[in-house]
Design an enzyme around this catalytic site. Structure first.
Site, mmCIF file in Angstrom:
data_model
loop_
_atom_site.group_PDB
_atom_site.id
_atom_site.type_symbol
_atom_site.label_atom_id
_atom_site.label_comp_id
_atom_site.label_asym_id
_atom_site.label_seq_id
_atom_site.Cartn_x
_atom_site.Cartn_y
_atom_site.Cartn_z
ATOM 1 N N MET A 118 -46.220 10.156 30.405
ATOM 2 C CA MET A 118 -46.132 9.748 29.468
ATOM 3 C C MET A 118 -44.365 10.173 29.673
ATOM 4 O O MET A 118 -43.780 7.927 29.770
ATOM 5 C CB MET A 118 -44.944 11.451 28.676
ATOM 6 C CG MET A 118 -46.384 12.186 28.629
ATOM 7 S SD MET A 118 -45.457 13.849 27.743
ATOM 8 C CE MET A 118 -47.068 14.306 27.954
ATOM 9 N N PRO A 236 -47.295 23.718 25.703
ATOM 10 C CA PRO A 236 -46.350 24.784 25.970
ATOM 11 C C PRO A 236 -47.888 25.011 27.052
ATOM 12 O O PRO A 236 -47.541 26.053 28.147
ATOM 13 C CB PRO A 236 -46.943 25.750 25.327
ATOM 14 C CG PRO A 236 -46.627 24.761 24.228
ATOM 15 C CD PRO A 236 -47.169 23.462 24.422
ATOM 16 N N GLU A 238 -48.853 22.918 29.057
ATOM 17 C CA GLU A 238 -48.418 22.233 30.975
ATOM 18 C C GLU A 238 -47.081 23.406 31.417
ATOM 19 O O GLU A 238 -46.966 23.481 32.137
ATOM 20 C CB GLU A 238 -48.124 21.094 30.322
ATOM 21 C CG GLU A 238 -46.980 20.103 32.020
ATOM 22 C CD GLU A 238 -46.748 19.292 31.372
ATOM 23 O OE1 GLU A 238 -47.476 18.531 30.366
ATOM 24 O OE2 GLU A 238 -46.443 18.678 31.956
ATOM 25 N N GLN A 332 -30.862 31.199 52.453
ATOM 26 C CA GLN A 332 -29.892 31.608 53.278
ATOM 27 C C GLN A 332 -30.647 32.546 53.687
ATOM 28 O O GLN A 332 -29.222 32.231 55.282
ATOM 29 C CB GLN A 332 -28.209 31.847 51.864
ATOM 30 C CG GLN A 332 -27.510 32.186 52.430
ATOM 31 C CD GLN A 332 -26.407 30.640 52.489
ATOM 32 O OE1 GLN A 332 -26.736 29.584 52.449
ATOM 33 N NE2 GLN A 332 -25.575 30.764 53.375
ATOM 34 N N LEU A 333 -30.520 33.815 54.128
ATOM 35 C CA LEU A 333 -30.745 34.296 54.981
ATOM 36 C C LEU A 333 -31.768 34.261 55.658
ATOM 37 O O LEU A 333 -32.238 34.803 57.186
ATOM 38 C CB LEU A 333 -31.639 35.661 54.112
ATOM 39 C CG LEU A 333 -31.042 36.070 53.132
ATOM 40 C CD1 LEU A 333 -32.215 37.458 51.975
ATOM 41 C CD2 LEU A 333 -30.322 37.350 53.626
ATOM 42 N N HIS A 334 -32.738 32.441 55.924
ATOM 43 C CA HIS A 334 -33.092 31.969 57.389
ATOM 44 C C HIS A 334 -31.656 31.335 57.972
ATOM 45 O O HIS A 334 -32.291 31.449 59.348
ATOM 46 C CB HIS A 334 -34.442 31.351 56.965
ATOM 47 C CG HIS A 334 -35.518 32.065 56.532
ATOM 48 N ND1 HIS A 334 -36.114 32.674 55.466
ATOM 49 C CD2 HIS A 334 -37.205 31.114 57.431
ATOM 50 C CE1 HIS A 334 -37.348 33.101 55.546
ATOM 51 N NE2 HIS A 334 -37.355 32.484 56.373
ATOM 52 N N THR A 361 -37.264 19.520 31.612
ATOM 53 C CA THR A 361 -36.058 19.283 31.986
ATOM 54 C C THR A 361 -35.446 20.501 31.242
ATOM 55 O O THR A 361 -35.603 20.946 30.129
ATOM 56 C CB THR A 361 -34.966 18.054 31.994
ATOM 57 O OG1 THR A 361 -34.362 17.967 30.937
ATOM 58 C CG2 THR A 361 -35.584 16.502 32.925
ATOM 59 N N ASN A 362 -34.617 21.907 32.240
ATOM 60 C CA ASN A 362 -34.425 22.944 32.230
ATOM 61 C C ASN A 362 -33.196 22.548 30.489
ATOM 62 O O ASN A 362 -33.390 23.233 29.897
ATOM 63 C CB ASN A 362 -33.776 23.281 32.588
ATOM 64 C CG ASN A 362 -34.825 24.011 33.694
ATOM 65 O OD1 ASN A 362 -36.177 23.596 33.320
ATOM 66 N ND2 ASN A 362 -35.058 25.120 34.190
HETATM 67 C C1 LIG Z 1 -42.413 14.739 40.752
HETATM 68 C C2 LIG Z 1 -42.081 14.804 40.195
HETATM 69 C C3 LIG Z 1 -43.517 14.717 38.927
HETATM 70 C C4 LIG Z 1 -43.266 14.448 38.284
HETATM 71 N N1 LIG Z 1 -44.790 13.965 37.309
HETATM 72 C C5 LIG Z 1 -44.947 13.599 36.286
HETATM 73 C C6 LIG Z 1 -46.347 13.250 35.685
HETATM 74 O O1 LIG Z 1 -47.088 12.950 36.352
HETATM 75 N N2 LIG Z 1 -46.215 12.350 33.889
HETATM 76 C C7 LIG Z 1 -45.225 12.108 33.290
HETATM 77 O O2 LIG Z 1 -45.319 11.480 32.604
HETATM 78 N N3 LIG Z 1 -43.842 12.864 34.268
HETATM 79 C C8 LIG Z 1 -43.688 13.173 35.132
HETATM 80 N N4 LIG Z 1 -42.299 13.108 35.837
HETATM 81 C C9 LIG Z 1 -41.272 12.773 35.193
HETATM 82 C C10 LIG Z 1 -40.379 14.161 34.693
HETATM 83 O O3 LIG Z 1 -41.028 14.985 33.864
HETATM 84 C C11 LIG Z 1 -39.175 13.821 33.798
HETATM 85 O O4 LIG Z 1 -38.343 13.095 35.201
HETATM 86 C C12 LIG Z 1 -38.215 14.379 33.335
HETATM 87 O O5 LIG Z 1 -38.859 14.450 32.087
HETATM 88 C C13 LIG Z 1 -36.740 13.955 33.013
HETATM 89 O O6 LIG Z 1 -36.866 13.091 32.221
HETATM 90 P P1 LIG Z 1 -35.884 11.140 33.396
HETATM 91 O O7 LIG Z 1 -36.121 11.172 35.080
HETATM 92 O O8 LIG Z 1 -36.171 9.845 32.785
HETATM 93 O O9 LIG Z 1 -34.349 11.923 33.038
HETATM 94 P P2 LIG Z 1 -33.358 11.356 31.433
HETATM 95 O O10 LIG Z 1 -34.393 11.739 30.802
HETATM 96 O O11 LIG Z 1 -33.072 10.257 32.481
HETATM 97 O O12 LIG Z 1 -33.053 12.860 32.005
HETATM 98 C C14 LIG Z 1 -31.389 12.935 32.468
HETATM 99 C C15 LIG Z 1 -30.758 13.658 32.567
HETATM 100 O O13 LIG Z 1 -30.120 13.632 31.553
HETATM 101 C C16 LIG Z 1 -30.036 14.973 30.761
HETATM 102 N N5 LIG Z 1 -30.539 15.133 29.186
HETATM 103 C C17 LIG Z 1 -31.983 13.407 29.061
HETATM 104 N N6 LIG Z 1 -31.555 14.588 27.585
HETATM 105 C C18 LIG Z 1 -30.386 15.606 27.051
HETATM 106 C C19 LIG Z 1 -30.308 15.592 26.017
HETATM 107 N N7 LIG Z 1 -30.808 15.930 24.752
HETATM 108 N N8 LIG Z 1 -29.256 17.018 25.898
HETATM 109 C C20 LIG Z 1 -29.469 17.584 27.014
HETATM 110 N N9 LIG Z 1 -29.451 16.971 28.789
HETATM 111 C C21 LIG Z 1 -29.855 15.316 27.668
HETATM 112 C C22 LIG Z 1 -31.734 15.534 31.392
HETATM 113 O O14 LIG Z 1 -31.997 17.142 31.408
HETATM 114 C C23 LIG Z 1 -31.304 15.065 32.964
HETATM 115 O O15 LIG Z 1 -30.525 16.158 33.077
HETATM 116 C C24 LIG Z 1 -41.985 13.861 37.021
HETATM 117 C C25 LIG Z 1 -40.656 13.884 38.179
HETATM 118 C C26 LIG Z 1 -40.933 13.850 39.391
HETATM 119 C C27 LIG Z 1 -39.653 14.272 40.102
#
Ligand SMILES: Cc1cc2nc3c(=O)[nH]c(=O)nc-3n(C[C@H](O)[C@H](O)[C@H](O)COP(=O)(O)OP(=O)(O)OC[C@H]3O[C@@H](n4cnc5c(N)ncnc54)[C@H](O)[C@@H]3O)c2cc1C
Length: 373
Positions: A118, A236, A238, A332-334, A361-362
């Site tokens: 994605m 959900p 995932e 920290q405890l380590h 993201t959260n």
């Molecule tokens: C190890 C790893 C494995 C992964 N595996 C997969 C995979 O298998 N398939 C796949 O498709 N993706 C994968 N991802 C990608 C992951 O899902 C994305 O990194 C994630 O969804 C965030 O997108 P971005 O990195 O482009 O950050 P961005 O979208 O650029 O966001 C950057 C920051 O802005 C914040 N932000 C963005 N929009 C908003 C908003 N509307 N309100 C508040 N805050 C916002 C975000 O929370 C974040 O803190 C992986 C990532 C990692 C690191």
């Protein structure tokens, strides 16, 4: 849990201990598992446990998927069964009978390795803004674009790919999901595994599509433009898997640290004799327990077919934040030893950070929860 799940857990634990744990150092160095690991996992029944038997799966439920994830997390093995099962889930939910019979049995035995694609280099949170296009040309789509951070990217041979089929359509309506069988496909390439901060034993790659031809029959669903809604329906599944990993890792961190503080001495007595140590562990134990109860409730809901998107977002956000807080306290405890990657707690610390980013993201989870209020 029931007897069937307990027996399955024993079998998975044994397999992971014998086939995956001894290779972890090498997998971390090469930034990916060995290719044969996938077929071994398939032979041992680890893959597609929640897919019906008629398609080669295990005929189980999400509980089986959770057992596999828990056992991998307890052993400290990052292995992309989660992403593999997500691809299978999309095919099972939206694929035609022919598509299911074509792909699922090969995925179940690990001959096809799944990746869900994605995220793009230009952004992951804003799924509606994706730029990879699939232009219809006769009975093929011609795909152009790239995907970033794709787990299992190096091994992937079956990719669930989010594309724009209708570039002029506003919002979500132009997005579709295509299943791409990528081995030896002209115009397709996967990068070497990226140098991620943690999760060194699994492959996270960039995928590039240059005039890649994909049969129109590989579209998921009966019509173009359903991709965004399909993703929203399935996220959900995932996100709950991420929650399972989160709580299991938190529990493991707690167990490892409890043992460590009883053995390690400072000022002539075990760290566990210090009130601060006991208070910190008491907080962590309480949070892990709250997390486990919430997680179990969500597992019950998903098995009953009633886990809604908002509750799944709550689980993903809260359980991964909880995991990060607990693992950080345990480091920290380590003391200094917590900062060494040769110690499991140090590896857990670098591995768990991604949990707050991947799968949405959260912050995006909080947006979803906020909209529902
Ligand atoms: C190890 C790893 C494995 C992964 N595996 C997969 C995979 O298998 N398939 C796949 O498709 N993706 C994968 N991802 C990608 C992951 O899902 C994305 O990194 C994630 O969804 C965030 O997108 P971005 O990195 O482009 O950050 P961005 O979208 O650029 O966001 C950057 C920051 O802005 C914040 N932000 C963005 N929009 C908003 C908003 N509307 N309100 C508040 N805050 C916002 C975000 O929370 C974040 O803190 C992986 C990532 C990692 C690191």
């Amino acid at each position: 849990m029931d007897e069937d799940l307990r027996m399955f857990r024993t079998q998975v634990r044994q397999f992971v201990k014998e086939e995956f744990v001894p290779h972890q150092g090498r997998w971390r160095d090469q930034h990916r598992p060995d290719p044969e690991a996938w077929e071994k996992a398939g032979e041992s029944g680890l893959l597609l446990r929640d897919v019906p038997k008629e398609y080669g799966g295990g005929g189980g439920s999400f509980a089986h998927t959770a057992v596999v994830l828990e056992e991998l997390a307890q052993a400290g093995v990052p292995f992309g069964t989660r992403e593999h099962s997500i691809v299978a889930h999309y095919i099972h939910m939206y694929g035609s009978e022919e598509q299911k019979r074509n792909w699922l049995p090969r995925m179940a035995v690990g001959r096809l390795v799944g990746a869900i694609a994605m995220t793009e280099p230009s952004g992951g949170s804003d799924l509606q803004g994706l730029k990879t296009t699939a232009r219809r040309e006769g009975d093929h789509y011609v795909v152009n674009g790239s995907k970033a951070f794709i787990t299992n990217g190096w091994h992937a041979s079956i990719i669930c790919l989010a594309v724009k089929t209708e570039s002029s359509a506003a919002g979500p309506k132009g997005i579709s999901l295509l299943i791409v069988e990528s081995k030896s496909l002209a115009g397709y390439s996967a990068s070497d595994p990226l140098k991620t901060v943690g999760l060194h034993g699994q492959d996270t790659c960039e995928l590039v599509f240059k005039d890649v031809r994909v049969p129109v029959s590989n579209l998921l669903g009966s019509a173009e433009g359903n991709g965004f809604f399909q993703m929203m329906e399935q996220l959900p599944y995932e996100r709950l898997q991420i929650g399972v990993l989160a709580i299991t890792m938190a529990e493991r961190a707690l167990a490892i640290t409890t043992k460590y503080v009883k053995e390690r001495k400072a000022f002539g007595k075990p760290l566990s004799d210090l009130q601060n140590t006991r208070f910190k562990l008491a907080e962590c134990k309480t949070e892990a327990h709250i997390g486990r109860v919430f997680l179990d409730d969500c597992i019950g809901r998903i098995i009953a077919g009633r886990l809604d998107a908002v509750t799944a977002a709550m689980a993903k956000y809260w359980l991964t934040d909880c995991q990060n807080r607990i693992v950080d306290e345990c480091v920290q405890l380590h003391g200094g030893y917590g900062y060494l990657t040769e110690y499991p707690i140090g590896r857990m610390w670098i591995d768990c950070r991604m949990q707050r980013i991947g799968g949405g993201t959260n912050e995006i989870m909080k947006e979803m929860i906020g909209w529902s209020i």
